[in-house]
Motif scaffolding. Structure first.
Motif, PDB file in Angstrom:
ATOM      1  N   PRO A  80     101.940 -43.990  -8.056  1.00  0.00           N
ATOM      2  CA  PRO A  80     101.184 -43.446  -9.201  1.00  0.00           C
ATOM      3  C   PRO A  80     101.459 -44.206 -10.502  1.00  0.00           C
ATOM      4  O   PRO A  80     100.561 -44.343 -11.340  1.00  0.00           O
ATOM      5  CB  PRO A  80     101.673 -41.996  -9.310  1.00  0.00           C
ATOM      6  N   ALA A  81     102.680 -44.712 -10.649  1.00  0.00           N
ATOM      7  CA  ALA A  81     102.988 -45.482 -11.860  1.00  0.00           C
ATOM      8  C   ALA A  81     102.178 -46.774 -11.897  1.00  0.00           C
ATOM      9  O   ALA A  81     101.697 -47.186 -12.948  1.00  0.00           O
ATOM     10  CB  ALA A  81     104.480 -45.790 -11.920  1.00  0.00           C
ATOM     11  N   ALA A  82     102.010 -47.414 -10.754  1.00  0.00           N
ATOM     12  CA  ALA A  82     101.213 -48.647 -10.699  1.00  0.00           C
ATOM     13  C   ALA A  82      99.743 -48.354 -10.976  1.00  0.00           C
ATOM     14  O   ALA A  82      99.073 -49.116 -11.684  1.00  0.00           O
ATOM     15  CB  ALA A  82     101.369 -49.308  -9.336  1.00  0.00           C
ATOM     16  N   ILE A  83      99.247 -47.257 -10.440  1.00  0.00           N
ATOM     17  CA  ILE A  83      97.846 -46.874 -10.697  1.00  0.00           C
ATOM     18  C   ILE A  83      97.660 -46.559 -12.174  1.00  0.00           C
ATOM     19  O   ILE A  83      96.682 -46.981 -12.804  1.00  0.00           O
ATOM     20  CB  ILE A  83      97.446 -45.681  -9.810  1.00  0.00           C
ATOM     21  N   GLY A  84      98.624 -45.841 -12.752  1.00  0.00           N
ATOM     22  CA  GLY A  84      98.552 -45.522 -14.182  1.00  0.00           C
ATOM     23  C   GLY A  84      98.622 -46.755 -15.054  1.00  0.00           C
ATOM     24  O   GLY A  84      97.914 -46.866 -16.062  1.00  0.00           O
ATOM     25  N   ALA A  85      99.467 -47.709 -14.694  1.00  0.00           N
ATOM     26  CA  ALA A  85      99.564 -48.952 -15.473  1.00  0.00           C
ATOM     27  C   ALA A  85      98.250 -49.711 -15.430  1.00  0.00           C
ATOM     28  O   ALA A  85      97.809 -50.255 -16.448  1.00  0.00           O
ATOM     29  CB  ALA A  85     100.697 -49.823 -14.936  1.00  0.00           C
ATOM     30  N   GLY A  86      97.619 -49.736 -14.265  1.00  0.00           N
ATOM     31  CA  GLY A  86      96.327 -50.422 -14.163  1.00  0.00           C
ATOM     32  C   GLY A  86      95.240 -49.711 -14.944  1.00  0.00           C
ATOM     33  O   GLY A  86      94.415 -50.345 -15.600  1.00  0.00           O
ATOM     34  N   ALA A  87      95.239 -48.374 -14.888  1.00  0.00           N
ATOM     35  CA  ALA A  87      94.192 -47.613 -15.575  1.00  0.00           C
ATOM     36  C   ALA A  87      94.396 -47.592 -17.090  1.00  0.00           C
ATOM     37  O   ALA A  87      93.442 -47.724 -17.850  1.00  0.00           O
ATOM     38  CB  ALA A  87      94.152 -46.188 -15.035  1.00  0.00           C
ATOM     39  N   LEU A  88      95.636 -47.410 -17.531  1.00  0.00           N
ATOM     40  CA  LEU A  88      95.891 -47.281 -18.965  1.00  0.00           C
ATOM     41  C   LEU A  88      95.994 -48.616 -19.692  1.00  0.00           C
ATOM     42  O   LEU A  88      95.530 -48.753 -20.816  1.00  0.00           O
ATOM     43  CB  LEU A  88      97.186 -46.494 -19.196  1.00  0.00           C
ATOM     44  N   TYR A  89      96.639 -49.596 -19.055  1.00  0.00           N
ATOM     45  CA  TYR A  89      96.923 -50.854 -19.739  1.00  0.00           C
ATOM     46  C   TYR A  89      96.138 -52.039 -19.193  1.00  0.00           C
ATOM     47  O   TYR A  89      96.206 -53.123 -19.748  1.00  0.00           O
ATOM     48  CB  TYR A  89      98.424 -51.167 -19.667  1.00  0.00           C
ATOM     49  N   ALA A  94     104.271 -54.657 -12.929  1.00  0.00           N
ATOM     50  CA  ALA A  94     105.249 -55.685 -13.304  1.00  0.00           C
ATOM     51  C   ALA A  94     105.003 -56.201 -14.720  1.00  0.00           C
ATOM     52  O   ALA A  94     105.928 -56.619 -15.404  1.00  0.00           O
ATOM     53  CB  ALA A  94     105.202 -56.854 -12.311  1.00  0.00           C
ATOM     54  N   ASP A  95     103.764 -56.158 -15.179  1.00  0.00           N
ATOM     55  CA  ASP A  95     103.461 -56.610 -16.526  1.00  0.00           C
ATOM     56  C   ASP A  95     103.690 -55.537 -17.589  1.00  0.00           C
ATOM     57  O   ASP A  95     103.908 -55.852 -18.744  1.00  0.00           O
ATOM     58  CB  ASP A  95     102.000 -57.075 -16.606  1.00  0.00           C
ATOM     59  N   ALA A  96     103.629 -54.257 -17.182  1.00  0.00           N
ATOM     60  CA  ALA A  96     103.692 -53.174 -18.148  1.00  0.00           C
ATOM     61  C   ALA A  96     105.047 -52.492 -18.212  1.00  0.00           C
ATOM     62  O   ALA A  96     105.337 -51.774 -19.155  1.00  0.00           O
ATOM     63  CB  ALA A  96     102.635 -52.122 -17.809  1.00  0.00           C
ATOM     64  N   ASP A  97     105.907 -52.730 -17.227  1.00  0.00           N
ATOM     65  CA  ASP A  97     107.180 -52.008 -17.151  1.00  0.00           C
ATOM     66  C   ASP A  97     108.328 -53.007 -17.144  1.00  0.00           C
ATOM     67  O   ASP A  97     108.377 -53.896 -16.308  1.00  0.00           O
ATOM     68  CB  ASP A  97     107.183 -51.163 -15.873  1.00  0.00           C
TER      69      ASP A  97
END
Length: 101
Positions: A80-89, A94-97
């Protein structure tokens, strides 16, 4: 002594080149597709391993069982964190965290 003159590359040019390479890379999209397939294919053997490690005859240390179970839970939590990073950012996890990059 020779003194070389250093010229700064404009940040916009570097950023544009990096974005262009990432966007046009067929390897990136292939790796993303392959990662999802490999995760799905590895789930059943991983669960079987955890089942057998927890079996009383195996006598695996409790810390090993806990660590491997926690690792699987962490991986499931990062989906879910990867999906959220793609949707939000609009970026991969790996690029957002800082933890993954």
């Amino acid at each position: 002594r020779s003194t070389a003159t250093l010229r700064a590359i404009p940040l916009d040019a570097v950023e544009l080149t990096t974005q262009t390479l990432a966007a046009n890379s067929a390897l990136t999209s292939t790796a993303d597709e392959l990662a999802g397939s490999l995760f799905g294919a590895s789930l059943l053997p991983w669960l079987a391993m955890l089942y057998w490690l927890k079996h009383p005859k195996t006598q695996a240390p409790r810390g090993v069982c806990f660590g491997l179970t926690y690792l699987l839970a962490f991986v499931f939590g990062s989906i879910p964190a990867a999906i959220g990073a793609g949707a939000l950012y609009g970026a991969s996890l790996a690029d957002a965290d800082w933890l993954h990059g």
